[in-house]
Scaffold this active site. Structure first.
Site, PDB file in Angstrom:
ATOM      1  N   THR A 376      37.941  46.868  36.008  1.00 28.48           N
ATOM      2  CA  THR A 376      39.260  47.333  35.691  1.00 28.48           C
ATOM      3  C   THR A 376      39.197  47.588  34.208  1.00 28.48           C
ATOM      4  O   THR A 376      38.206  47.254  33.565  1.00 28.48           O
ATOM      5  CB  THR A 376      40.215  46.165  36.089  1.00 28.48           C
ATOM      6  N   SER A 448      45.450  41.095  40.561  1.00 31.95           N
ATOM      7  CA  SER A 448      45.421  40.024  39.543  1.00 31.95           C
ATOM      8  C   SER A 448      45.665  40.590  38.155  1.00 31.95           C
ATOM      9  O   SER A 448      45.585  39.856  37.159  1.00 31.95           O
ATOM     10  CB  SER A 448      44.058  39.330  39.546  1.00 31.95           C
ATOM     11  N   GLY A 469      38.971  41.298  37.655  1.00 33.53           N
ATOM     12  CA  GLY A 469      39.365  40.817  38.985  1.00 33.53           C
ATOM     13  C   GLY A 469      40.141  39.514  38.880  1.00 33.53           C
ATOM     14  O   GLY A 469      41.062  39.375  38.065  1.00 33.53           O
TER      15      GLY A 469
END
Ligand code: GLY
Length: 567
Positions: A376, A448, A469
């Site tokens: 991410t 998350s 994550g």
């Protein structure tokens, strides 16, 4: 007021991109990169510069967000995305706060058991690799929502730097070359042709993305429809379906991002504003902070045995609740007020002991009666008007599903893996889910991601977030504590070694080389199971701290190619 950016390239020269400051604070803290009034910290210098230039030309943090986000699709295909989604938390200069959810959604043809075989077992890789793993992308819709509400510069001008970058090409960094070479066998496995990234790369090579530039051009001229309808939609849907996926044109047309109320809570003299469901970030962090609030954690010492114990036990209980209660708020009822209340959290911590670890097998979710990735990327922006944005955005895994829409020039996410494919079975982050996060058409998968803004004495104090994550939540929490409780500067706080616990598996993960063996042995004696051998870096935090003199200190994570740029 719409302003015109006449020449980005001229202003480019005046943007500062210094190394860490040699200045120190009165209490001798080492400082990172400093700027007087505006800053962007993101995963790549090119993207941070583009955002900073937008602000130097009079744009605000929201304009900079749009330009930075689009640039990350070009320079950071690992996680930057128009084929994914994300969350934004903001605080305007008059203290108003809010959040935008542009998380992906399950396609209309999705079903609860779509990743299970005829015996009810999970089909390995189906939710992570290839076209069936793809959720309906939300990024472009989200950026237009932001622009509609806060933009001051025409969208066509905010997208132009990304178009130029895609045409001109991006110079490959050492870390990027390593990542691309590590994952390229997946590109061959998943796609039915050789994609532009499927080569042996080395530092200094240049990658051009002419088809991505064409997609951006369509978005520039047609707006949101340039992605969700017409040629781009046609290209995307045809390719996904050719590879066996289920996304349709109707899925793309229907996609809508949502303004949400952020999770707001206090920790001692801080007010913390973080992401609400469908992210678990804000609720989990509220629970962890509330669980440790009554302790004088500063006196325990930074990364001491006792501080690690206390935080680990708080994390254990918060992640157990996460797995049971949290999901898409448009589909499930979540007892948010109770979950983040001090009384509830203190009750959950009642059996915490300094002498020995609580076993995760003895912990379940709390009992509330009648209740009302790993990849991410995060960026933080503060503008000279005093607005702040905190954005975490993702393809989920590295390069998402590895499905590369060559004609459009972008990767598609594998966000479907963030659903609970089967209750009790872990996803790629080892996270366990329950009914609240089961798959349903048009539902958003639990996240998350924890974009967060912190106020101190009613003033902007920090904007912070991370990829990673399930480890995002704990990375963000430890960074805030590092500054507030342990008196580290922003860059120091970001660089400090981190640890993580998520209830199941019942293991505390420590970053490699960050913790000495005596500390580890002391924790093991108390019953903590430690993972240091198979460890990995935890998060890549990008943050901005407002110093008492009003200057901004950047914290750009050394674990990546991250960079703070400002003026
Ligand atoms: N895909 C990682 C997350 O949303 O948590």
């Amino acid at each position: 007021m719409k302003k015109l950016i006449l020449s980005l390239s001229i202003v480019f020269l005046f943007i500062q991109c210094k190394e860490n400051s040699t200045e120190k604070t009165p209490n001798n803290k080492n400082l990172g990169f400093l700027a007087d009034s505006a800053m962007v910290v993101s995963a790549r210098e090119e993207a941070s510069k583009i955002g900073a230039i937008i602000m130097q030309n009079g744009g605000n943090a929201f304009d900079a967000m749009i330009a930075t986000d689009l640039a990350l699709t070009v320079v950071y295909p690992f996680a930057g995305n128009i084929g994914g989604g994300g969350f934004m938390v903001y605080r305007t200069n008059d203290g108003k706060t809010g959040a935008l959810d542009y998380r992906e959604k399950a396609p209309l043809a999705a079903s609860k058991d779509m990743y299970l075989d005829e015996n009810g077992n999970i089909i390995e890789g189906k939710s992570t690799l290839g076209a069936m793993a793809v959720g309906v992308p939300g990024t472009i819709d989200g950026l237009f929502k932001v622009h509609e509400k806060f933009g001051t510069i025409p969208f066509s001008e905010l997208i132009q730097p990304a178009i130029d970058l895609a045409n001109k090409g991006v110079v490959v960094t050492k870390k990027q070359a390593e990542r691309l070479n590590k994952y390229r066998h997946f590109f061959t496995e998943v796609n039915n042709h050789q994609i532009v990234l499927d080569e042996e790369w080395k530092e200094g090579d240049t990658i051009k993305y002419p088809n991505l530039a064409k997609t951006f051009e369509r978005i520039k001229t047609q707006g949101r429809d340039g992605f969700y309808k017409g040629e781009t939609a046609e290209i995307l849907v045809n390719y996904v379906q050719k590879l066996g996926g289920i996304i349709t044109k109707e899925d793309l047309e229907n996609y809508k991002s949502q303004w949400r109320n952020p999770i707001v809570f206090t920790y001692k003299s801080l007010k913390i504003i973080s992401m609400s469901p469908p992210s678990s970030g804000g609720i989990c962090n509220a629970q962890i902070f509330k669980a440790i609030e009554s302790y004088d954690i500063a006196s325990l010492g930074h990364n001491s045995v006792e501080a690690i114990q206390l935080i680990t036990e708080a994390e254990r209980r918060a992640y157990a609740d996460r797995s049971y209660y949290l999901g898409d708020p448009d589909f499930v009822k979540i007892p948010i007020d109770t979950l983040i209340s001090s009384d509830y959290v203190q009750e959950r911590m009642k059996d915490f002991s300094w002498d020995k670890a609580t076993l995760s097998s003895s912990i379940s979710h709390g009992n509330i009666v009648g209740y009302e990735s790993d990849e991410t990327t995060h960026y933080s922006i503060v503008d000279s008007y005093g607005n702040a944005v905190s954005v975490t955005t993702t393809l989920n895994g590295a390069y998402g599903s590895k499905v590369y829409v060559s004609e459009g020039g972008f990767f598609l996410n594998n966000e479907m893996d963030d659903f609970s494919s089967k209750p009790g079975e872990p996803n790629m982050f080892g996270l366990i889910g329950a009914e609240a996060n089961s798959i349903q058409p048009e539902k958003r998968m639990l996240s998350s991601m924890t974009p967060t803004i912190v106020e101190k004495n009613n003033k902007l104090f920090m904007t912070v977030g991370s990829p990673g994550g399930s480890t995002i939540i704990t990375s963000v929490m430890q960074t805030i504590l590092n500054v507030y409780e342990f008196d580290l500067g922003m860059q120091e706080a970001v660089d400090a070694p981190r640890f993580h616990h998520q209830w199941l598996p019942d293991v505390v993960t420590f970053e490699p080389k960050g913790f000495d063996s005596i500390l580890v042995q002391k924790l093991q004696k108390k019953g903590y199971k430690i993972n240091q051998e198979n460890s990995r870096i935890l998060g890549k935090v990008d943050a901005i701290l407002v110093l008492p003199n009003g200057k901004l200190e950047g914290g750009a994570d050394y674990r990546g190619d991250d960079k703070a740029v400002g003026f």
